[in-house]
Design an enzyme around this catalytic site. Structure first.
Site, PDB file in Angstrom:
ATOM      1  N   HIS A 276       0.829  -1.207   0.000  1.00 27.28           N
ATOM      2  CA  HIS A 276       0.000   0.000   0.000  1.00 27.28           C
ATOM      3  C   HIS A 276       0.865   1.259   0.000  1.00 27.28           C
ATOM      4  O   HIS A 276       1.265   1.737   1.065  1.00 27.28           O
ATOM      5  CB  HIS A 276      -0.886  -0.001   1.241  1.00 27.28           C
ATOM      6  CG  HIS A 276      -1.782  -1.200   1.329  1.00 27.28           C
ATOM      7  ND1 HIS A 276      -1.326  -2.448   1.710  1.00 27.28           N
ATOM      8  CD2 HIS A 276      -3.104  -1.341   1.082  1.00 27.28           C
ATOM      9  CE1 HIS A 276      -2.342  -3.306   1.689  1.00 27.28           C
ATOM     10  NE2 HIS A 276      -3.427  -2.661   1.310  1.00 27.28           N
TER      11      HIS A 276
ATOM     12  N   GLY B 175      -3.753  -3.933  11.457  1.00 24.40           N
ATOM     13  CA  GLY B 175      -4.178  -4.415  10.149  1.00 24.40           C
ATOM     14  C   GLY B 175      -5.697  -4.488  10.109  1.00 24.40           C
ATOM     15  O   GLY B 175      -6.331  -3.887   9.246  1.00 24.40           O
TER      16      GLY B 175
ATOM     17  N   LEU C 231      -8.754  -2.968  10.798  1.00 29.93           N
ATOM     18  CA  LEU C 231      -8.909  -1.525  11.017  1.00 29.93           C
ATOM     19  C   LEU C 231      -9.651  -1.214  12.310  1.00 29.93           C
ATOM     20  O   LEU C 231     -10.592  -1.906  12.682  1.00 29.93           O
ATOM     21  CB  LEU C 231      -9.625  -0.897   9.825  1.00 29.93           C
ATOM     22  CG  LEU C 231      -8.857  -1.029   8.498  1.00 29.93           C
ATOM     23  CD1 LEU C 231      -9.710  -0.533   7.331  1.00 29.93           C
ATOM     24  CD2 LEU C 231      -7.545  -0.279   8.548  1.00 29.93           C
TER      25      LEU C 231
ATOM     26  N   ASP D 167      -9.597   6.631   7.265  1.00 28.67           N
ATOM     27  CA  ASP D 167     -11.066   6.669   7.204  1.00 28.67           C
ATOM     28  C   ASP D 167     -11.650   5.333   7.655  1.00 28.67           C
ATOM     29  O   ASP D 167     -12.696   5.288   8.302  1.00 28.67           O
ATOM     30  CB  ASP D 167     -11.527   6.935   5.764  1.00 28.67           C
ATOM     31  CG  ASP D 167     -10.928   8.215   5.209  1.00 28.67           C
ATOM     32  OD1 ASP D 167     -11.182   9.281   5.786  1.00 28.67           O
ATOM     33  OD2 ASP D 167     -10.184   8.137   4.207  1.00 28.67           O
ATOM     34  N   GLY D 168     -10.981   4.258   7.259  1.00 28.99           N
ATOM     35  CA  GLY D 168     -11.494   2.930   7.582  1.00 28.99           C
ATOM     36  C   GLY D 168     -11.565   2.715   9.082  1.00 28.99           C
ATOM     37  O   GLY D 168     -12.563   2.203   9.602  1.00 28.99           O
TER      38      GLY D 168
ATOM     39  N   ASN E   7      -7.941  11.623   3.863  1.00 33.94           N
ATOM     40  CA  ASN E   7      -7.695  11.715   2.416  1.00 33.94           C
ATOM     41  C   ASN E   7      -8.945  11.426   1.583  1.00 33.94           C
ATOM     42  O   ASN E   7      -8.900  11.464   0.356  1.00 33.94           O
ATOM     43  CB  ASN E   7      -6.527  10.793   2.001  1.00 33.94           C
ATOM     44  CG  ASN E   7      -6.829   9.321   2.304  1.00 33.94           C
ATOM     45  OD1 ASN E   7      -7.966   8.892   2.342  1.00 33.94           O
ATOM     46  ND2 ASN E   7      -5.762   8.553   2.509  1.00 33.94           N
TER      47      ASN E   7
ATOM     48  N   HIS F 148      -4.170   3.267  -3.429  1.00 31.45           N
ATOM     49  CA  HIS F 148      -4.351   2.753  -2.053  1.00 31.45           C
ATOM     50  C   HIS F 148      -3.543   1.477  -1.806  1.00 31.45           C
ATOM     51  O   HIS F 148      -2.771   1.415  -0.852  1.00 31.45           O
ATOM     52  CB  HIS F 148      -5.841   2.475  -1.766  1.00 31.45           C
ATOM     53  CG  HIS F 148      -6.051   1.552  -0.605  1.00 31.45           C
ATOM     54  ND1 HIS F 148      -6.198   1.999   0.686  1.00 31.45           N
ATOM     55  CD2 HIS F 148      -6.084   0.190  -0.533  1.00 31.45           C
ATOM     56  CE1 HIS F 148      -6.327   0.959   1.495  1.00 31.45           C
ATOM     57  NE2 HIS F 148      -6.269  -0.150   0.790  1.00 31.45           N
TER      58      HIS F 148
ATOM     59  N   ARG G 297     -17.995 -18.542  38.657  1.00 31.31           N
ATOM     60  CA  ARG G 297     -17.809 -17.077  38.592  1.00 31.31           C
ATOM     61  C   ARG G 297     -17.543 -16.541  39.995  1.00 31.31           C
ATOM     62  O   ARG G 297     -16.785 -15.598  40.183  1.00 31.31           O
ATOM     63  CB  ARG G 297     -19.002 -16.392  37.937  1.00 31.31           C
ATOM     64  CG  ARG G 297     -20.289 -16.554  38.674  1.00 31.31           C
ATOM     65  CD  ARG G 297     -21.429 -15.795  38.010  1.00 31.31           C
ATOM     66  NE  ARG G 297     -22.699 -16.165  38.598  1.00 31.31           N
ATOM     67  CZ  ARG G 297     -23.699 -15.345  38.826  1.00 31.31           C
ATOM     68  NH1 ARG G 297     -23.603 -14.089  38.472  1.00 31.31           N
ATOM     69  NH2 ARG G 297     -24.821 -15.768  39.355  1.00 31.31           N
TER      70      ARG G 297
ATOM     71  N   GLU H 138     -17.743  -4.449  24.539  1.00 28.96           N
ATOM     72  CA  GLU H 138     -16.934  -5.663  24.682  1.00 28.96           C
ATOM     73  C   GLU H 138     -15.715  -5.647  23.756  1.00 28.96           C
ATOM     74  O   GLU H 138     -14.619  -6.054  24.131  1.00 28.96           O
ATOM     75  CB  GLU H 138     -17.771  -6.915  24.370  1.00 28.96           C
ATOM     76  CG  GLU H 138     -18.935  -7.148  25.301  1.00 28.96           C
ATOM     77  CD  GLU H 138     -20.165  -6.316  24.951  1.00 28.96           C
ATOM     78  OE1 GLU H 138     -20.175  -5.659  23.878  1.00 28.96           O
ATOM     79  OE2 GLU H 138     -21.116  -6.314  25.750  1.00 28.96           O
TER      80      GLU H 138
ATOM     81  N   HIS I  86     -28.417 -15.791  24.892  1.00 32.34           N
ATOM     82  CA  HIS I  86     -27.376 -15.591  25.900  1.00 32.34           C
ATOM     83  C   HIS I  86     -26.607 -16.867  26.225  1.00 32.34           C
ATOM     84  O   HIS I  86     -25.630 -16.829  26.959  1.00 32.34           O
ATOM     85  CB  HIS I  86     -28.002 -15.048  27.194  1.00 32.34           C
ATOM     86  CG  HIS I  86     -28.342 -13.595  27.108  1.00 32.34           C
ATOM     87  ND1 HIS I  86     -29.080 -13.062  26.075  1.00 32.34           N
ATOM     88  CD2 HIS I  86     -28.032 -12.548  27.922  1.00 32.34           C
ATOM     89  CE1 HIS I  86     -29.219 -11.769  26.264  1.00 32.34           C
ATOM     90  NE2 HIS I  86     -28.585 -11.422  27.367  1.00 32.34           N
TER      91      HIS I  86
HETATM   92  C1  LIG Z   1     -11.574  -4.767   9.830  1.00 34.52           C
HETATM   93  C2  LIG Z   1     -11.023  -4.574   8.452  1.00 34.52           C
HETATM   94  N1  LIG Z   1     -11.873  -4.553   7.404  1.00 34.52           N
HETATM   95  C3  LIG Z   1     -11.397  -4.423   6.153  1.00 34.52           C
HETATM   96  C4  LIG Z   1     -10.065  -4.315   5.915  1.00 34.52           C
HETATM   97  C5  LIG Z   1      -9.534  -4.239   4.495  1.00 34.52           C
HETATM   98  N2  LIG Z   1      -9.060  -2.864   4.222  1.00 34.52           N
HETATM   99  C6  LIG Z   1      -7.788  -2.541   4.346  1.00 34.52           C
HETATM  100  S1  LIG Z   1      -7.497  -0.919   4.036  1.00 34.52           S
HETATM  101  C7  LIG Z   1      -9.114  -0.650   3.684  1.00 34.52           C
HETATM  102  C8  LIG Z   1      -9.582   0.718   3.284  1.00 34.52           C
HETATM  103  C9  LIG Z   1      -9.212   1.706   4.313  1.00 34.52           C
HETATM  104  O1  LIG Z   1      -9.391   2.994   3.844  1.00 34.52           O
HETATM  105  P1  LIG Z   1      -8.609   4.162   4.548  1.00 34.52           P
HETATM  106  O2  LIG Z   1      -8.607   3.938   5.999  1.00 34.52           O
HETATM  107  O3  LIG Z   1      -9.181   5.435   4.079  1.00 34.52           O
HETATM  108  O4  LIG Z   1      -7.129   3.970   4.066  1.00 34.52           O
HETATM  109  P2  LIG Z   1      -6.438   4.667   2.805  1.00 34.52           P
HETATM  110  O5  LIG Z   1      -7.233   4.272   1.603  1.00 34.52           O
HETATM  111  O6  LIG Z   1      -6.481   6.105   3.056  1.00 34.52           O
HETATM  112  O7  LIG Z   1      -5.060   4.085   2.790  1.00 34.52           O
HETATM  113  C10 LIG Z   1      -9.849  -1.813   3.838  1.00 34.52           C
HETATM  114  C11 LIG Z   1     -11.310  -1.916   3.619  1.00 34.52           C
HETATM  115  C12 LIG Z   1      -9.215  -4.334   7.032  1.00 34.52           C
HETATM  116  N3  LIG Z   1      -7.888  -4.264   6.913  1.00 34.52           N
HETATM  117  N4  LIG Z   1      -9.723  -4.435   8.275  1.00 34.52           N
END
Ligand SMILES: Cc1ncc(C[n+]2csc(CCOP(=O)(O)OP(=O)(O)O)c2C)c(N)n1
Length: 659
Positions: free
Chosen positions: A29, A118, A120, A156-157, A186, A260, A355, A409, A471
């Site tokens: 990336h 990784g 997100l 953003d993710g 971005n 990206h 518990r 959680e 539950h």
């Molecule tokens: C929980 C999760 N879902 C999906 C992904 C796959 N994924 C990696 S980067 C990305 C897009 C993220 O966008 P952004 O945070 O804006 O990063 P940029 O494009 O600016 O590098 C996705 C969907 C991941 N790594 N983790």
């Protein structure tokens, strides 16, 4: 304001290395490292406190790259700053087998990587945990030795993932003012513009969650420097919205999703280098730029020396305690306290839910192990994770040892990862076992990172009764056992509960799930044995040494198995029960040990109030499983056990089929 030539050259060094490494690996990336190079340059060369020569300095600032796909930003920076293991060779081997520069940053790989990211959003919650740990340790050991900042970079993710809100709202509530989150704003994700899927006003979102906010141009290094320096004066956690261009410098691809997550390609790479004024060959940073970075890497060496002086000046007992806590060793008082309590339990024979026995064990543990920090996701009265020692950690009292995580959680689990990674604390936190589903991605990361995080998961079966199938965990024990390096422990009585807590605390490099019953259970281990029998995973708890029927059982079903064995014995059959508080630990023993426990039976039965998926290896083709084959139901627990056939009679029938 335009950046100085040196500032641009330093940022372009990151861009160049990122472009080259991704191109060479033919995957990765480049967009984030190129877009965030200005931010990273300022943060690492002007703001953060760390010493590449002493990477484990406990009082270093922490940096978390929550947007882990941008790993080359971190790897390039670590190389430029002079971390000895972040070599140019490592960068050239980005994403290759055996290299320390994995696709996403992995804790333990390079010294400057503070957490594995990784998935997100996790990193934001890890950073919150680190900031909590800092505040807590500062309250105990004083600002002379604990006074650092936590910086996190997200995309953003990360902000779209639900876990981010759990972490952000708790950080705001707790006023973690030494935490700064920088948003790589971005406007681009993999599928295109953020606006396709999200129209949140992030500044207002953060303000509503109790943060200070500021919006800046993420390519204006002076503006970045001002915002980052101001962060140290913030009275709340600070959110910096940094407007950037993804893939900054790639003339035809920047600002689009094309940059990206794939290499630029030969032509675009050449065009980008030309546009950025990069004339040097791949992986060769010019001496003046490298020197400037390396000099920046030594910026905090004096601060490190001064800190060592302050540490040496601490009262010797306090210094020794601080060092013990950071090493993660348990205190000397721990062993004798546990042993005395174990003797008492064997004498008292309490008939309580596990518990409750967990809470009783915690009472003893928390009195002698000051580094435990408990908590619950709003189920304290059910999880019984509190003890007299665990006063709450709040915005105004950082000495507290109890986290009121709220109904979060996932956030709780990732925050506990951050606390454990920080070092100095042993976090444990509770919810219902069924809600490990809400926490699973963070639990998985505890295991990948080998962190001592203890999950206190109560209400571990249909035995919880009337709350019903939503539950009642059914598939959860099997699903958790499927996670490598995670210890899933399900004690059968108060003594096993204590032994399981011992296993959890003494495993410096494993997370643990404690699966605990809501319902009362009889005392089964009534004779004191010093040895931790649960540590071998399984052992004979009842019956004939040489038995025709061997019954494996865990937790609340061990008592049922024993009653089944007694019925078999009454019918003239030899039978024994093997309690298996940890299937994984039992399977990890030698074949000889397992054979000595099991013997050569004619019939094998396993009893567990969950699905049978994990028992195949022990039962083989012939053995029978007594447990759940469907979701549970809402009714009193005793009726449910009858209804689903998890009874002594059910055990007898399963055995008889094989005799
Ligand atoms: C929980 C999760 N879902 C999906 C992904 C796959 N994924 C990696 S980067 C990305 C897009 C993220 O966008 P952004 O945070 O804006 O990063 P940029 O494009 O600016 O590098 C996705 C969907 C991941 N790594 N983790």
């Amino acid at each position: 304001m335009p950046n100085s030539k040196t500032a641009d050259d330093m940022a372009n060094a990151i861009r160049s290395l990122a472009m080259d490494a991704v191109e060479k690996a033919n995957s990765g990336h480049p967009g984030l490292p190129m877009g965030c190079a200005d931010i990273a340059t300022v943060l690492f060369t002007k703001i953060m406190k760390f010493d590449p020569k002493n990477p484990t300095w406990p009082d270093r600032d922490r940096f978390v790259l929550s947007a882990g796909h941008g790993s080359m930003l971190l790897y390039a920076s670590l190389y430029l700053l002079g971390y000895d293991d972040a070599t140019i060779n490592q960068l050239e081997n980005f994403r290759q087998l055996g290299s320390k520069t994995a696709g996403h940053p992995e804790y333990h790989f390079l010294k400057g990587i503070e957490t594995t990211t990784g998935p997100l959003g996790q990193g934001i919650a890890n950073a919150v945990g680190m900031a909590i740990a800092e505040a807590k340790l500062a309250s105990e050991f004083g600002g002379d030795v604990v006074d650092h900042h936590t910086w996190c970079l997200c995309g953003d993710g990360c902000l779209m993932e639900g876990i981010s809100q759990e972490a952000i709202s708790l950080a705001g509530h707790l006023r973690l003012n030494k935490l700064t989150l920088i948003w790589d704003n971005n406007g681009i994700t993999i599928d295109g513009h953020v606006s396709n899927a999200d129209s949140t006003d992030q500044l207002r979102r953060f303000e509503a969650s109790g943060w200070n906010t500021v919006a800046i141009d993420g390519h204006d290094q002076a503006a970045v420097e001002k915002a980052l320096s101001d962060a140290r004066k913030s009275d709340k956690p600070l959110f910096i919205a940094a407007k950037t261009t993804i893939g900054f410098g790639a003339p035809n691809k920047q600002g689009t999703e094309k940059v990206h997550g794939s290499p630029l390609g030969k032509d675009e790479l050449a065009a980008a280098k030309k546009a950025l004024g990069i004339t040097y060959p791949a992986f060769e940073i010019p001496k003046d730029t490298l020197d400037a970075w390396r000099a920046a890497g030594t910026r905090s060496a004096n601060a490190f020396g001064a800190w060592q002086g302050r540490l040496a000046g601490l009262d010797s007992a306090k210094k020794a305690e601080f060092e013990r806590r950071l090493r993660g060793d348990l205190p000397a008082a721990y062993g004798p306290a546990i042993d005395a309590y174990k003797q008492k339990l064997s004498a008292d024979k309490p008939k309580v839910a596990t518990r409750k026995s967990s809470q009783m064990a915690l009472d003893v543990i928390n009195a002698v192990v000051p580094e435990t920090v408990g908590g619950s996701a709003d189920l304290t009265g059910s999880n019984l994770t509190n003890t007299p020692q665990t006063l709450p950690f709040t915005d105004s009292d950082r000495t507290g040892r109890y986290m009121r995580y709220g109904i979060r959680e996932h956030g709780m689990s990732a925050i506990m990862n951050g606390m454990a990674l920080h070092k100095g604390l042993i976090p444990y936190g509770g919810t219902f076992l069924v809600f490990t589903d809400y926490a699973r991605p963070a639990i998985r990361l505890s295991a990948i990172m080998k962190q001592r995080v203890i999950y206190v998961m109560t209400h571990d079966s249909i035995g919880l009764g009337e709350d019903g199938p939503t539950h009642q965990p059914v598939e959860h024990l099997a699903a958790l056992r499927a996670i490598p390096d995670l210890r899933v422990l399900r004690p059968a009585d108060a003594v096993e509960a204590l032994e399981c807590w011992q296993i959890a605390l003494e495993s410096k490099d494993h997370p643990t799930i404690l699966a605990l019953s809501r319902q009362n259970l009889p005392a089964l281990r009534t004779e004191y044995v010093k040895e931790n029998l649960s540590a071998k995973g399984g052992y004979k708890i009842f019956g004939d040494d040489k038995a025709d029927v061997v019954i494996f059982a865990t937790g609340s079903e061990v008592a049922i198995a024993i009653d089944g064995a007694k019925l078999l014995q009454a019918k003239g059959k030899s039978a024994k029960v093997v309690s298996v508080p940890s299937l994984e630990l039992f399977m990890a023993q030698s074949d000889d040990y397992r054979a000595s426990v099991i013997g050569a039976p004619k019939a094998l039965v396993a009893v567990e109030a969950g699905i049978g998926l994990s028992w195949g290896r022990l039962l083989g083709e012939k053995g029978h499983f007594v447990g759940m084959h469907s979701f549970g139901a809402s009714a009193p627990a005793e009726q449910l056990y009858e209804y689903f056939g998890i009874t002594p009679q059910g055990v007898v029938e399963a055995a008889t089929l094989q005799l």
